[in-house]
Design a protein around this motif. Structure first.
Motif, PDB file in Angstrom:
ATOM      1  N   PHE A  58     -13.780 -16.249  21.577  1.00 46.53           N
ATOM      2  CA  PHE A  58     -12.852 -15.316  20.940  1.00 46.53           C
ATOM      3  C   PHE A  58     -11.972 -15.985  19.890  1.00 46.53           C
ATOM      4  N   GLY A  59     -11.632 -17.260  20.068  1.00 44.96           N
ATOM      5  CA  GLY A  59     -10.818 -17.946  19.071  1.00 44.96           C
ATOM      6  C   GLY A  59     -11.494 -17.987  17.708  1.00 44.96           C
ATOM      7  N   PRO A  60     -12.708 -18.574  17.610  1.00 43.69           N
ATOM      8  CA  PRO A  60     -13.424 -18.540  16.328  1.00 43.69           C
ATOM      9  C   PRO A  60     -13.723 -17.128  15.847  1.00 43.69           C
ATOM     10  N   ASP A  61     -14.024 -16.210  16.779  1.00 44.26           N
ATOM     11  CA  ASP A  61     -14.287 -14.814  16.419  1.00 44.26           C
ATOM     12  C   ASP A  61     -13.116 -14.235  15.628  1.00 44.26           C
ATOM     13  N   ALA A  62     -11.897 -14.427  16.134  1.00 44.05           N
ATOM     14  CA  ALA A  62     -10.719 -13.881  15.468  1.00 44.05           C
ATOM     15  C   ALA A  62     -10.454 -14.573  14.135  1.00 44.05           C
ATOM     16  N   LEU A  63     -10.649 -15.882  14.074  1.00 44.48           N
ATOM     17  CA  LEU A  63     -10.400 -16.606  12.835  1.00 44.48           C
ATOM     18  C   LEU A  63     -11.362 -16.182  11.730  1.00 44.48           C
ATOM     19  N   THR A 119      -6.533 -24.819   4.618  1.00 43.94           N
ATOM     20  CA  THR A 119      -7.356 -24.867   3.413  1.00 43.94           C
ATOM     21  C   THR A 119      -8.838 -24.721   3.728  1.00 43.94           C
ATOM     22  N   ASN A 120      -9.241 -25.018   4.958  1.00 48.83           N
ATOM     23  CA  ASN A 120     -10.649 -24.874   5.355  1.00 48.83           C
ATOM     24  C   ASN A 120     -10.701 -24.780   6.885  1.00 48.83           C
ATOM     25  N   ARG A 121     -10.557 -23.563   7.390  1.00 52.16           N
ATOM     26  CA  ARG A 121     -10.502 -23.360   8.839  1.00 52.16           C
ATOM     27  C   ARG A 121     -11.830 -23.674   9.519  1.00 52.16           C
ATOM     28  N   SER A 122     -12.900 -23.790   8.730  1.00 50.94           N
ATOM     29  CA  SER A 122     -14.205 -24.117   9.299  1.00 50.94           C
ATOM     30  C   SER A 122     -14.187 -25.464  10.014  1.00 50.94           C
ATOM     31  N   LYS A 123     -13.300 -26.373   9.600  1.00 52.11           N
ATOM     32  CA  LYS A 123     -13.227 -27.690  10.232  1.00 52.11           C
ATOM     33  C   LYS A 123     -12.768 -27.598  11.677  1.00 52.11           C
ATOM     34  N   SER A 132     -13.189 -13.368  11.401  1.00 57.25           N
ATOM     35  CA  SER A 132     -13.082 -11.975  10.969  1.00 57.25           C
ATOM     36  C   SER A 132     -11.697 -11.606  10.471  1.00 57.25           C
ATOM     37  N   GLY A 133     -10.689 -12.431  10.770  1.00 53.13           N
ATOM     38  CA  GLY A 133      -9.328 -12.118  10.376  1.00 53.13           C
ATOM     39  C   GLY A 133      -8.772 -13.058   9.322  1.00 53.13           C
ATOM     40  N   ALA A 134      -8.279 -14.228   9.755  1.00 60.39           N
ATOM     41  CA  ALA A 134      -7.605 -15.142   8.834  1.00 60.39           C
ATOM     42  C   ALA A 134      -8.523 -15.635   7.726  1.00 60.39           C
ATOM     43  N   ALA A 135      -9.778 -15.967   8.052  1.00 58.25           N
ATOM     44  CA  ALA A 135     -10.694 -16.469   7.021  1.00 58.25           C
ATOM     45  C   ALA A 135     -10.992 -15.396   5.982  1.00 58.25           C
ATOM     46  N   ALA A 136     -11.125 -14.135   6.420  1.00 56.33           N
ATOM     47  CA  ALA A 136     -11.345 -13.038   5.469  1.00 56.33           C
ATOM     48  C   ALA A 136     -10.137 -12.867   4.553  1.00 56.33           C
ATOM     49  N   GLN A 137      -8.936 -12.983   5.107  1.00 54.54           N
ATOM     50  CA  GLN A 137      -7.728 -12.886   4.290  1.00 54.54           C
ATOM     51  C   GLN A 137      -7.626 -14.062   3.319  1.00 54.54           C
ATOM     52  N   ASP A 138      -8.013 -15.262   3.779  1.00 53.28           N
ATOM     53  CA  ASP A 138      -7.971 -16.433   2.911  1.00 53.28           C
ATOM     54  C   ASP A 138      -8.826 -16.222   1.663  1.00 53.28           C
ATOM     55  N   ILE A 139     -10.013 -15.658   1.859  1.00 59.68           N
ATOM     56  CA  ILE A 139     -10.942 -15.483   0.736  1.00 59.68           C
ATOM     57  C   ILE A 139     -10.559 -14.275  -0.112  1.00 59.68           C
ATOM     58  N   GLY A 140     -10.265 -13.159   0.523  1.00 62.84           N
ATOM     59  CA  GLY A 140     -10.016 -11.938  -0.224  1.00 62.84           C
ATOM     60  C   GLY A 140      -8.639 -11.852  -0.848  1.00 62.84           C
ATOM     61  N   GLY A 141      -7.635 -12.468  -0.196  1.00 61.72           N
ATOM     62  CA  GLY A 141      -6.286 -12.316  -0.696  1.00 61.72           C
ATOM     63  C   GLY A 141      -5.791 -10.887  -0.501  1.00 61.72           C
ATOM     64  N   ALA A 155     -17.615 -26.539   6.718  1.00 58.57           N
ATOM     65  CA  ALA A 155     -16.550 -27.522   6.902  1.00 58.57           C
ATOM     66  C   ALA A 155     -16.745 -28.726   5.989  1.00 58.57           C
ATOM     67  N   LEU A 156     -17.997 -29.107   5.755  1.00 57.85           N
ATOM     68  CA  LEU A 156     -18.289 -30.271   4.917  1.00 57.85           C
ATOM     69  C   LEU A 156     -18.342 -29.936   3.439  1.00 57.85           C
ATOM     70  N   ALA A 157     -18.504 -28.642   3.111  1.00 57.61           N
ATOM     71  CA  ALA A 157     -18.555 -28.222   1.709  1.00 57.61           C
ATOM     72  C   ALA A 157     -17.166 -28.325   1.088  1.00 57.61           C
ATOM     73  N   PRO A 158     -17.079 -28.464  -0.248  1.00 62.25           N
ATOM     74  CA  PRO A 158     -15.753 -28.485  -0.889  1.00 62.25           C
ATOM     75  C   PRO A 158     -15.001 -27.201  -0.603  1.00 62.25           C
ATOM     76  N   PRO A 159     -13.686 -27.286  -0.425  1.00 60.21           N
ATOM     77  CA  PRO A 159     -12.922 -26.060  -0.153  1.00 60.21           C
ATOM     78  C   PRO A 159     -13.032 -25.099  -1.321  1.00 60.21           C
ATOM     79  N   PRO A 160     -12.993 -23.804  -1.055  1.00 64.85           N
ATOM     80  CA  PRO A 160     -13.101 -22.826  -2.129  1.00 64.85           C
ATOM     81  C   PRO A 160     -11.939 -22.923  -3.095  1.00 64.85           C
TER      82      PRO A 160
END
Length: 449
Positions: free
Chosen positions: A365-370, A322-326, A372-381, A438-443
């Motif tokens: 590389f771990g945060p880099d992939a998250l 729900t919030n990979r920034s954490k 540009s990949g999973a987080a972008a998919q989470d937001i864009g659908g 991470a501290l902001a409310p989840p989208p």
């Protein structure tokens, strides 16, 4: 009571198996599988196909991207092109690549990932043939700049193609493995181009990879299935599927502040990543006194650590879907610490140098992939993943452009120690941005679960 037919006989109800078979024949699944249910064989087969095709697609893009770097010495020696001109060609490419991320991300959500990827792969292969017959610096600069536009179709549209096929709860682990494509692709592309230059000449370092990329673009056009519904399957994200389609996905994504924050954090990561990819062997040789062969092998520790980081961090991120920034924020703070540590122990010997640089790769590389990949998919659908990935990667690619200028200037004026201290500051800024998210409310899209 059993229902009866008009003639008075009992009506035989179809068995559950017959109903399931009938649904499969019609290509209909009324709902996606839950966590407790096994994934149907049809869905599993298509997921595997999409994963394999898109993984190979983005890895293949690197075959007509990394070959230019390998041929530079030959271009300088045989065509008398100056190092300054060869560097300018790189800059033109990076600028067009950054611009193309925004353009091709927006187009991907309108035209579809399958057609955009086929167009991009065939276009970049055509540029490869032009590079192979080129004779002048002007031809190389124009062709490689156009290649930046074609290459920029790869990331946002492959990310979009993956988005509908994996649920949000599984996306982190899946995309972690999937994002090894740009590391493996880069390593294979460099090795292949090196082999071709040594055995058949620099022109074939462009011709041969272009043939493969063009062929694979055709394969992708025929066999890639873009959405589960195209195969008669239920969407894996019913809430997103029930929402009305976006009329202008790119413009909608541009208004999301969280996306811009992710792009700003990614700017810092790409500045560090590209600098280490392009300059680490030079630093090891010139500043630490390693011979050329040892410097080259030692520098691969950065990417080896990166492969492990992408896979493990992606798997860990499913818990924070729900919030990979954490998860990303503390890892980026650890990246700053690893960069600081490398500056102190990197000169202590080959073993500590390699180990700490592998740690830097893991944390980067771990945060880099998250992001540009999973987080972008989470937001864009499924219907705006290309736009979201294009915006994030486009902003990050500006950092890639600066990686050819800023480190060289800082190193020349203040020494390489200052470059690594700069990276510590950049990593802390990116970590601070992710901590804020991470501290902001989840989208809203993450709360609808």
């Amino acid at each position: 009571m059993q229902p009866r037919s008009r003639g008075g006989g009992r009506v035989r109800r179809p068995s559950r198996g017959a109903v399931a078979v009938a649904k499969l024949r019609r290509g209909v699944h009324s709902r996606p599988p839950t966590k407790e249910e096994p994934i149907p064989a049809t869905l599993r087969s298509l997921q595997t196909r999409v994963f394999a095709l898109t993984w190979l697609s983005y890895a293949s893009y690197y075959l007509v991207r990394k070959n230019y770097a390998v041929t530079k010495t030959s271009l300088e020696g045989q065509l008398d092109l100056s190092p300054e001109l060869l560097g300018a060609v790189d800059t033109v490419y990076l600028a067009m690549y950054a611009l193309g991320q925004f353009i091709n991300g927006a187009l991907g959500d309108r035209v579809g990932a399958r057609r955009m990827l086929a167009f991009g792969m065939m276009g970049t292969s055509l540029v490869g043939f032009v590079m192979g017959i080129g004779q002048t610096g002007l031809v190389f600069a124009i062709a490689w700049g156009v290649n930046g536009l074609f290459q920029s179709t790869g990331w946002p549209n492959n990310v979009r193609a993956m988005a509908p096929w994996f649920s949000r709860d599984a996306r982190g682990a899946v995309m972690g493995i999937w994002c090894t494509n740009y590391q493996v692709g880069g390593l294979v592309a460099t090795a292949l181009a090196t082999f071709l230059v040594a055995h058949v000449g620099w022109r074939w370092a462009f011709f041969a990879p272009s043939m493969w990329v063009a062929a694979f673009g055709g394969i992708l056009l025929v066999f890639l299935v873009e959405r589960p519904k195209d195969a008669g399957l239920a969407p894996l994200d019913p809430d997103r599927a029930a929402a009305p389609p976006r009329a202008a996905p790119f413009r909608e994504m541009m208004r999301i502040k969280r996306l811009w924050a992710l792009g700003a954090a990614y700017f810092g990561l790409k500045l560090i990543r590209y600098t280490l990819l392009f300059w680490l062997p030079y630093y090891l040789e010139k500043s630490l006194g390693y011979d050329q062969e040892t410097a080259g092998y030692a520098s691969t520790s950065f990417e080896v650590g990166g492969v492990l980081g992408v896979v493990l961090v992606g798997w860990m991120s499913n818990r924070w879907s729900t919030n990979r920034s954490k998860l990303i924020a503390p890892i980026l703070f650890a990246l700053a610490a690893a960069l600081f540590l490398y500056q102190w122990v990197g000169a202590a010997g080959l073993v500590p140098n390699v180990l700490v640089m592998a740690l830097v790769g893991f944390m980067l590389f771990g945060p880099d992939a998250l992001i540009s990949g999973a987080a972008a998919q989470d937001i864009g659908g499924p219907d705006a993943a290309a736009s979201a990935a294009g915006i994030i990667n486009g902003l990050g690619s500006i950092g890639g452009i600066l990686s050819g200028v800023v480190p060289a200037f800082v190193a020349a004026s203040m020494g390489w120690d200052a470059v690594f201290y700069l990276f510590v500051v950049v990593a802390l800024i990116s970590a601070g941005i992710m901590a804020y998210l991470a501290l902001a409310p989840p989208p809203a899209h993450a709360r609808r679960r």
